[in-house]
Design a protein around this motif. Structure first.
Motif, PDB file in Angstrom:
ATOM      1  N   PHE A  79       0.835  -1.193   0.000  1.00 55.59           N
ATOM      2  CA  PHE A  79       0.000   0.000   0.000  1.00 55.59           C
ATOM      3  C   PHE A  79       0.878   1.253   0.000  1.00 55.59           C
ATOM      4  O   PHE A  79       1.991   1.242   0.519  1.00 55.59           O
ATOM      5  CB  PHE A  79      -0.867   0.039   1.266  1.00 55.59           C
ATOM      6  CG  PHE A  79      -1.696  -1.202   1.501  1.00 55.59           C
ATOM      7  CD1 PHE A  79      -1.134  -2.323   2.099  1.00 55.59           C
ATOM      8  CD2 PHE A  79      -3.026  -1.248   1.135  1.00 55.59           C
ATOM      9  CE1 PHE A  79      -1.892  -3.464   2.323  1.00 55.59           C
ATOM     10  CE2 PHE A  79      -3.788  -2.385   1.355  1.00 55.59           C
ATOM     11  CZ  PHE A  79      -3.220  -3.500   1.949  1.00 55.59           C
TER      12      PHE A  79
ATOM     13  N   ALA B  76       0.855  -9.156   5.417  1.00 53.45           N
ATOM     14  CA  ALA B  76       0.986 -10.514   4.906  1.00 53.45           C
ATOM     15  C   ALA B  76      -0.330 -10.977   4.310  1.00 53.45           C
ATOM     16  O   ALA B  76      -1.412 -10.570   4.741  1.00 53.45           O
ATOM     17  CB  ALA B  76       1.412 -11.451   6.032  1.00 53.45           C
TER      18      ALA B  76
ATOM     19  N   PHE C 100       3.615   7.360   2.840  1.00 57.42           N
ATOM     20  CA  PHE C 100       3.983   6.168   3.589  1.00 57.42           C
ATOM     21  C   PHE C 100       3.721   4.918   2.765  1.00 57.42           C
ATOM     22  O   PHE C 100       2.631   4.743   2.212  1.00 57.42           O
ATOM     23  CB  PHE C 100       3.176   6.069   4.883  1.00 57.42           C
ATOM     24  CG  PHE C 100       3.506   7.126   5.903  1.00 57.42           C
ATOM     25  CD1 PHE C 100       2.810   8.320   5.924  1.00 57.42           C
ATOM     26  CD2 PHE C 100       4.514   6.918   6.825  1.00 57.42           C
ATOM     27  CE1 PHE C 100       3.116   9.304   6.862  1.00 57.42           C
ATOM     28  CE2 PHE C 100       4.829   7.887   7.765  1.00 57.42           C
ATOM     29  CZ  PHE C 100       4.132   9.074   7.780  1.00 57.42           C
TER      30      PHE C 100
ATOM     31  N   GLU D  31      -2.842  -9.304  10.141  1.00 54.10           N
ATOM     32  CA  GLU D  31      -3.811  -8.359   9.648  1.00 54.10           C
ATOM     33  C   GLU D  31      -3.328  -6.923   9.770  1.00 54.10           C
ATOM     34  O   GLU D  31      -3.836  -6.043   9.112  1.00 54.10           O
ATOM     35  CB  GLU D  31      -5.125  -8.516  10.417  1.00 54.10           C
ATOM     36  CG  GLU D  31      -5.845  -9.811  10.130  1.00 54.10           C
ATOM     37  CD  GLU D  31      -5.224 -11.011  10.824  1.00 54.10           C
ATOM     38  OE1 GLU D  31      -5.714 -12.116  10.632  1.00 54.10           O
ATOM     39  OE2 GLU D  31      -4.223 -10.826  11.564  1.00 54.10           O
ATOM     40  N   LYS D  32      -2.352  -6.686  10.592  1.00 60.20           N
ATOM     41  CA  LYS D  32      -1.931  -5.305  10.766  1.00 60.20           C
ATOM     42  C   LYS D  32      -1.028  -4.872   9.631  1.00 60.20           C
ATOM     43  O   LYS D  32      -0.376  -5.669   8.986  1.00 60.20           O
ATOM     44  CB  LYS D  32      -1.201  -5.140  12.103  1.00 60.20           C
ATOM     45  CG  LYS D  32       0.165  -5.811  12.180  1.00 60.20           C
ATOM     46  CD  LYS D  32       0.766  -5.560  13.557  1.00 60.20           C
ATOM     47  CE  LYS D  32       2.103  -6.260  13.732  1.00 60.20           C
ATOM     48  NZ  LYS D  32       3.154  -5.655  12.902  1.00 60.20           N
ATOM     49  N   LEU D  33      -1.024  -3.576   9.385  1.00 60.65           N
ATOM     50  CA  LEU D  33      -0.130  -2.979   8.405  1.00 60.65           C
ATOM     51  C   LEU D  33       1.166  -2.565   9.089  1.00 60.65           C
ATOM     52  O   LEU D  33       1.139  -2.024  10.192  1.00 60.65           O
ATOM     53  CB  LEU D  33      -0.771  -1.745   7.771  1.00 60.65           C
ATOM     54  CG  LEU D  33      -1.858  -1.953   6.716  1.00 60.65           C
ATOM     55  CD1 LEU D  33      -2.387  -0.620   6.270  1.00 60.65           C
ATOM     56  CD2 LEU D  33      -1.300  -2.723   5.535  1.00 60.65           C
ATOM     57  N   THR D  34       2.254  -2.842   8.419  1.00 62.96           N
ATOM     58  CA  THR D  34       3.555  -2.356   8.883  1.00 62.96           C
ATOM     59  C   THR D  34       3.963  -1.228   7.955  1.00 62.96           C
ATOM     60  O   THR D  34       4.018  -1.413   6.731  1.00 62.96           O
ATOM     61  CB  THR D  34       4.597  -3.479   8.863  1.00 62.96           C
ATOM     62  OG1 THR D  34       4.163  -4.528   9.728  1.00 62.96           O
ATOM     63  CG2 THR D  34       5.949  -2.963   9.320  1.00 62.96           C
ATOM     64  N   PHE D  35       4.261  -0.076   8.543  1.00 62.79           N
ATOM     65  CA  PHE D  35       4.547   1.125   7.766  1.00 62.79           C
ATOM     66  C   PHE D  35       6.042   1.417   7.706  1.00 62.79           C
ATOM     67  O   PHE D  35       6.795   1.111   8.637  1.00 62.79           O
ATOM     68  CB  PHE D  35       3.848   2.334   8.389  1.00 62.79           C
ATOM     69  CG  PHE D  35       2.375   2.377   8.168  1.00 62.79           C
ATOM     70  CD1 PHE D  35       1.513   1.701   9.020  1.00 62.79           C
ATOM     71  CD2 PHE D  35       1.829   3.085   7.102  1.00 62.79           C
ATOM     72  CE1 PHE D  35       0.139   1.732   8.811  1.00 62.79           C
ATOM     73  CE2 PHE D  35       0.461   3.130   6.900  1.00 62.79           C
ATOM     74  CZ  PHE D  35      -0.385   2.452   7.756  1.00 62.79           C
ATOM     75  N   GLY D  36       6.443   2.057   6.611  1.00 63.86           N
ATOM     76  CA  GLY D  36       7.763   2.657   6.557  1.00 63.86           C
ATOM     77  C   GLY D  36       7.764   3.964   7.325  1.00 63.86           C
ATOM     78  O   GLY D  36       6.726   4.396   7.841  1.00 63.86           O
ATOM     79  N   THR D  37       8.922   4.595   7.413  1.00 62.73           N
ATOM     80  CA  THR D  37       9.062   5.810   8.205  1.00 62.73           C
ATOM     81  C   THR D  37       8.610   7.062   7.461  1.00 62.73           C
ATOM     82  O   THR D  37       8.614   8.147   8.029  1.00 62.73           O
ATOM     83  CB  THR D  37      10.503   5.993   8.674  1.00 62.73           C
ATOM     84  OG1 THR D  37      11.371   5.883   7.541  1.00 62.73           O
ATOM     85  CG2 THR D  37      10.883   4.940   9.711  1.00 62.73           C
TER      86      THR D  37
END
Lengths: 118, 113
Positions: free
Chosen positions: A34, A95, A90, A104-110
């Motif tokens: 995303f 997964a 961002f 289910e959670k989104l992992t974001f870049g900085t």
């Protein structure tokens, strides 16, 4: 677990010039990808997403991104930027599949701060 | 269709106090996520609620807690506030467990003095 790297914390670009914001990810499983945009003093708005199929994804406001599995990248591009594109961008990953709770959670870049120069 | 709404917009608290932040998801969305956006740290995952239960939490101390109500709205509580808790707290909602793109609220700016 997944991780996201946005190498450029700030990108200045002249108005009407093209821009590319880089995003690389790491994951041991297949992912969804995303891009979100955050305008000053606002929440995040979804620009585009890659779920499956065509690796070139078109989003809102003239942005597009290309999923490259071999390079684990999902770079965001726009052929001609406008002053209104000034914002923080961002990249995020999650997964695929319900292998266990936590995917289910989104992992974001900085984030990458895009500044348009008139 | 109303989006994700968060209240209050701004909150100023003194160190040691408790803060309560609220979130109403989009109608029909059953999952609510909380993220902390502290200066220079990007978005850090805090909590995920689905169907009234806490499904996952990020690497935050237990003084960060919350709950989800039967109408799927959610509350984030931060006890024993510390100066470093100052941040923008973002709530997002989605349909069910599969993340196909959150919808975010505009956030609550918490300032601890």
């Amino acid at each position: 677990a997944q991780s996201v790297t946005q190498l450029d914390s700030q990108v200045p670009v002249f108005e009407e010039a093209p821009v590319e914001l880089r995003c690389n990810y790491s994951s041991s499983v297949s992912v969804y990808l995303f891009w979100y945009v955050q305008y000053p003093n606002q929440g995040l708005q979804l620009l585009l997403k890659y779920l499956s199929g065509s690796t070139l994804v078109k989003g809102i406001n003239g942005f597009e991104a290309e999923f490259n599995k071999s390079q684990t990248s999902f770079h965001l591009r726009k052929p001609s930027v406008h002053i209104s594109d000034t914002a923080e961008y961002f990249c995020a990953v999650s997964a695929v599949g319900r292998t266990n709770f936590g995917n289910e959670k989104l992992t974001f870049g900085t984030g990458t701060r895009l500044t348009i120069i008139p | 269709e109303a989006g994700v709404t968060q209240s209050p917009t701004h909150l100023i608290k003194t160190r040691g106090q408790q803060a309560t932040l609220r979130c109403s998801p989009i109608s029909g969305h059953t999952s609510v996520y909380w993220y902390q956006q502290a200066l220079g740290l990007g978005l850090q995952f805090l909590l995920w609620y689905d169907e009234g239960e806490e499904r996952n939490r990020g690497n935050f101390p237990p003084r960060f807690s919350g709950r989800q109500f039967p109408n799927y709205s959610s509350e984030l509580n931060v006890n024993a506030l510390e100066l470093e808790d100052s941040a923008l707290y973002l709530c997002a909602s989605s349909l069910g467990f599969q993340v196909l793109g959150y919808t975010f609220g505009s956030g609550t700016r918490l300032t601890v003095v």
